[in-house]
Design an enzyme around this catalytic site. Structure first.
Site, PDB file in Angstrom:
ATOM      1  N   PHE A 131     -36.347 -33.587  -3.949  1.00 47.84           N
ATOM      2  CA  PHE A 131     -35.513 -33.481  -2.746  1.00 47.84           C
ATOM      3  C   PHE A 131     -35.607 -34.784  -1.952  1.00 47.84           C
ATOM      4  O   PHE A 131     -36.700 -35.279  -1.689  1.00 47.84           O
ATOM      5  CB  PHE A 131     -35.965 -32.297  -1.886  1.00 47.84           C
ATOM      6  CG  PHE A 131     -34.986 -31.952  -0.811  1.00 47.84           C
ATOM      7  CD1 PHE A 131     -33.836 -31.243  -1.115  1.00 47.84           C
ATOM      8  CD2 PHE A 131     -35.194 -32.344   0.495  1.00 47.84           C
ATOM      9  CE1 PHE A 131     -32.914 -30.932  -0.126  1.00 47.84           C
ATOM     10  CE2 PHE A 131     -34.279 -32.031   1.496  1.00 47.84           C
ATOM     11  CZ  PHE A 131     -33.137 -31.319   1.185  1.00 47.84           C
ATOM     12  N   ASP A 202     -44.110 -28.827  -1.554  1.00 45.18           N
ATOM     13  CA  ASP A 202     -42.982 -28.437  -0.703  1.00 45.18           C
ATOM     14  C   ASP A 202     -42.465 -27.097  -1.227  1.00 45.18           C
ATOM     15  O   ASP A 202     -41.977 -27.010  -2.362  1.00 45.18           O
ATOM     16  CB  ASP A 202     -41.903 -29.527  -0.771  1.00 45.18           C
ATOM     17  CG  ASP A 202     -40.734 -29.254   0.179  1.00 45.18           C
ATOM     18  OD1 ASP A 202     -40.521 -28.080   0.540  1.00 45.18           O
ATOM     19  OD2 ASP A 202     -40.032 -30.221   0.529  1.00 45.18           O
ATOM     20  N   TYR A 227     -35.561 -21.721   7.397  1.00 44.18           N
ATOM     21  CA  TYR A 227     -34.172 -21.233   7.531  1.00 44.18           C
ATOM     22  C   TYR A 227     -33.525 -20.834   6.209  1.00 44.18           C
ATOM     23  O   TYR A 227     -32.372 -20.468   6.180  1.00 44.18           O
ATOM     24  CB  TYR A 227     -33.291 -22.261   8.247  1.00 44.18           C
ATOM     25  CG  TYR A 227     -33.365 -23.680   7.729  1.00 44.18           C
ATOM     26  CD1 TYR A 227     -32.648 -24.055   6.599  1.00 44.18           C
ATOM     27  CD2 TYR A 227     -34.127 -24.642   8.379  1.00 44.18           C
ATOM     28  CE1 TYR A 227     -32.706 -25.354   6.130  1.00 44.18           C
ATOM     29  CE2 TYR A 227     -34.197 -25.943   7.912  1.00 44.18           C
ATOM     30  CZ  TYR A 227     -33.483 -26.293   6.787  1.00 44.18           C
ATOM     31  OH  TYR A 227     -33.539 -27.569   6.318  1.00 44.18           O
ATOM     32  N   LYS A 228     -34.276 -20.942   5.114  1.00 45.89           N
ATOM     33  CA  LYS A 228     -33.695 -20.558   3.827  1.00 45.89           C
ATOM     34  C   LYS A 228     -34.053 -19.094   3.541  1.00 45.89           C
ATOM     35  O   LYS A 228     -33.513 -18.203   4.182  1.00 45.89           O
ATOM     36  CB  LYS A 228     -34.194 -21.517   2.749  1.00 45.89           C
ATOM     37  CG  LYS A 228     -33.608 -22.925   2.974  1.00 45.89           C
ATOM     38  CD  LYS A 228     -34.208 -23.981   2.097  1.00 45.89           C
ATOM     39  CE  LYS A 228     -33.533 -25.323   2.392  1.00 45.89           C
ATOM     40  NZ  LYS A 228     -34.365 -26.466   2.005  1.00 45.89           N
ATOM     41  N   ARG A 376     -24.172 -24.521  -6.889  1.00 44.71           N
ATOM     42  CA  ARG A 376     -25.386 -23.687  -6.775  1.00 44.71           C
ATOM     43  C   ARG A 376     -25.009 -22.275  -6.319  1.00 44.71           C
ATOM     44  O   ARG A 376     -24.276 -22.099  -5.348  1.00 44.71           O
ATOM     45  CB  ARG A 376     -26.346 -24.274  -5.729  1.00 44.71           C
ATOM     46  CG  ARG A 376     -26.783 -25.690  -5.983  1.00 44.71           C
ATOM     47  CD  ARG A 376     -27.966 -26.057  -5.075  1.00 44.71           C
ATOM     48  NE  ARG A 376     -27.672 -25.874  -3.640  1.00 44.71           N
ATOM     49  CZ  ARG A 376     -28.551 -26.094  -2.679  1.00 44.71           C
ATOM     50  NH1 ARG A 376     -29.786 -26.481  -2.976  1.00 44.71           N
ATOM     51  NH2 ARG A 376     -28.218 -25.936  -1.413  1.00 44.71           N
TER      52      ARG A 376
HETATM   53  C1  LIG Z   1     -34.296 -27.655   2.703  1.00 43.70           C
HETATM   54  C2  LIG Z   1     -35.388 -28.553   2.286  1.00 43.70           C
HETATM   55  C3  LIG Z   1     -36.069 -29.331   3.221  1.00 43.70           C
HETATM   56  C4  LIG Z   1     -35.621 -29.332   4.637  1.00 43.70           C
HETATM   57  O1  LIG Z   1     -36.192 -30.294   5.432  1.00 43.70           O
HETATM   58  P1  LIG Z   1     -35.828 -30.321   6.983  1.00 43.70           P
HETATM   59  O2  LIG Z   1     -36.720 -31.331   7.530  1.00 43.70           O
HETATM   60  O3  LIG Z   1     -36.078 -28.938   7.513  1.00 43.70           O
HETATM   61  O4  LIG Z   1     -34.386 -30.666   7.120  1.00 43.70           O
HETATM   62  C5  LIG Z   1     -37.147 -30.080   2.773  1.00 43.70           C
HETATM   63  N1  LIG Z   1     -37.522 -30.079   1.484  1.00 43.70           N
HETATM   64  C6  LIG Z   1     -36.852 -29.358   0.562  1.00 43.70           C
HETATM   65  C7  LIG Z   1     -37.292 -29.375  -0.845  1.00 43.70           C
HETATM   66  C8  LIG Z   1     -35.760 -28.590   0.937  1.00 43.70           C
HETATM   67  O5  LIG Z   1     -35.104 -27.897   0.022  1.00 43.70           O
END
Ligand SMILES: *Cc1c(COP(=O)(O)O)cnc(C)c1O
Length: 417
Positions: A131, A202, A227-228, A376
């Site tokens: 990511f 992560d 938020y997911k 997705r």
């Molecule tokens: C969604 C996501 C994030 C989100 O990071 P934010 O700082 O909350 O925007 C981080 N890492 C991964 C792997 C994600 O999928």
């Protein structure tokens, strides 16, 4: 679920829903009529309880109690209370998880703290295709440390071999945002430890949808997203886990007052809190934490094992249905076919994936797209029924068969894809 192979009609899918013990919890989410929502891996739907709870915090707690509410309404406890609740979803005993900041900021804190615990080692090892924010944060940290450390990325299958005695930290996303491929967190953690390296995991696409046992698997540090799959709402605060064994030596580079041993002593010098509280920085976002707590509570009531079983079954059904027409229409499964190696989503490559997703949205099927060509489909199991997987597959087939994605305006990208 073993009766997936027998699903050959919409009625069969409806029958699976009727037997699904999680179906009643779906009523606790607000999902607009006529929408098949397959994007809970990006933004979990709103729990029906959340607006009332947030209104209560606004009107009764803030409105009536004003500043006293920090003491009388448990506001100061929220980061650790919600943190411990998330900890229960990821196999972390109490006192190791806090909720604060964004995932990106927590990555910075975790990674900087981990690098300091391995002085003399130069490499932060991660994977290509990880990511972006994880990689950007590592690049930013390397710059700040004037290249005392460097980010090294290798192909996912080369990770174990790339570990060596110069590796300070193995930084990885457990479940890939792009393909849903899931790493063996326990095995890679062991491999990192065998070389004396620490791990930063992560869990953005793991928490609340796949089983994780941070304590049992020996993880050092972990972060994740609110938020997911945790239904915390747009921009919900994130979480940060610091294993008990590291808490005494972990140093938070963002040494704000909320991580101080005694914030209200107003001492001139920073002295970190004894436990995971040292991972905090500034004042907790109370409204956002109250919202997140509702989502986490719902996930906890469902139970991760049930959620995992349902999510895997939904993905399996969808793959099975899409298999019937994928090849004829240039859809290429990008996710592992084996649900044991896949998180909560199913991804397909298609040269016009973005336009396909837009055409699906016009039919009320909400999925999303990640560049360059990945569509997705998220099976966040609290909000998705088997009949939704059936309908989504049927709509996808019709979109492709009718060439509905070919309208040029569908290829023009929105700011958020
Ligand atoms: C969604 C996501 C994030 C989100 O990071 P934010 O700082 O909350 O925007 C981080 N890492 C991964 C792997 C994600 O999928």
């Amino acid at each position: 679920m073993n009766d997936l192979a027998s699903v050959t009609s919409r009625a069969d899918a409806v029958a699976l829903d009727a037997a699904d013990p999680l179906l009643t919890l779906r009523d606790e989410l607000l999902i607009p009529e006529g929408i098949v929502y397959l994007d809970g891996n990006s933004l979990g739907p709103l729990p029906r309880r959340t607006p009332g709870r947030v209104r209560e915090v606004l009107e009764r707690e803030w409105g009536q109690e004003l500043i006293a509410a920090w003491n009388t309404c448990g506001w100061m406890d929220l980061p650790s209370r919600v943190g411990d609740a998330i900890g229960r979803l990821v196999g972390a005993a109490p006192g190791q998880t806090v909720v604060a900041d964004s995932t990106s900021v927590n990555l910075f804190k975790a990674l900087a703290g981990a690098v300091r615990l391995r002085p003399g080692r130069r490499v932060v090892l991660s994977e290509r295709g990880g990511f972006p924010t994880d990689l950007y944060i590592a690049q930013g940290l390397a710059g700040l440390l004037e290249d005392e450390v460097e980010l090294r990325t290798v192909a996912p299958e080369a990770l174990a071999d790339a570990l060596d005695d110069d590796t300070a930290v193995l930084l990885l996303t457990h479940v890939s945002y792009l393909t849903g491929r899931m790493h063996d967190l326990a095995a890679l953690t062991d491999a990192a430890h065998a070389h004396g390296a620490l791990t930063v995991w992560d869990l953005a696409h793991s928490a609340g949808v796949v089983p994780v046992e941070l304590d049992a698997w020996g993880a050092d540090l972990a972060v994740g997203c609110g938020y997911k799959y945790l239904h915390g709402g747009p921009g919900a605060p994130a979480f940060l886990y610091v294993a008990h064994a590291l808490q005494g030596s972990f140093r938070n580079p963002l040494s704000g007052w909320m991580g101080h041993a005694e914030p209200f002593a107003f001492a001139p010098d920073y002295r970190p809190a004894a436990g995971v509280g040292r991972a905090l920085c500034g004042t907790p976002p109370v409204l956002a934490l109250a919202a997140l707590e509702c989502g986490v509570d719902l996930v906890e009531r469902a139970g991760v094992a049930h959620l995992r079983a349902k999510s895997a079954a939904l993905g399996e059904l969808f793959i099975r249905l899409v298999d019937r027409f994928a090849e004829a229409h240039g859809l290429d499964l990008a996710s592992p076919r084996d649900s044991e190696r896949r998180g909560g989503q199913v991804s397909y490559r298609h040269p016009e994936g973005y336009a396909v997703i837009r055409a699906l949205a016009e039919r009320g099927v909400v999925a999303d797209f990640r560049t360059p060509d990945v569509a997705r489909f998220g099976f966040a199991p609290l909000g998705v029924r088997f009949v939704d997987a059936w309908d989504a597959a049927e709509d996808l087939r019709e979109v492709l068969e009718n060439g509905e994605w070919e309208r040029p305006e569908l290829a023009r990208r929105h700011r958020v894809t």
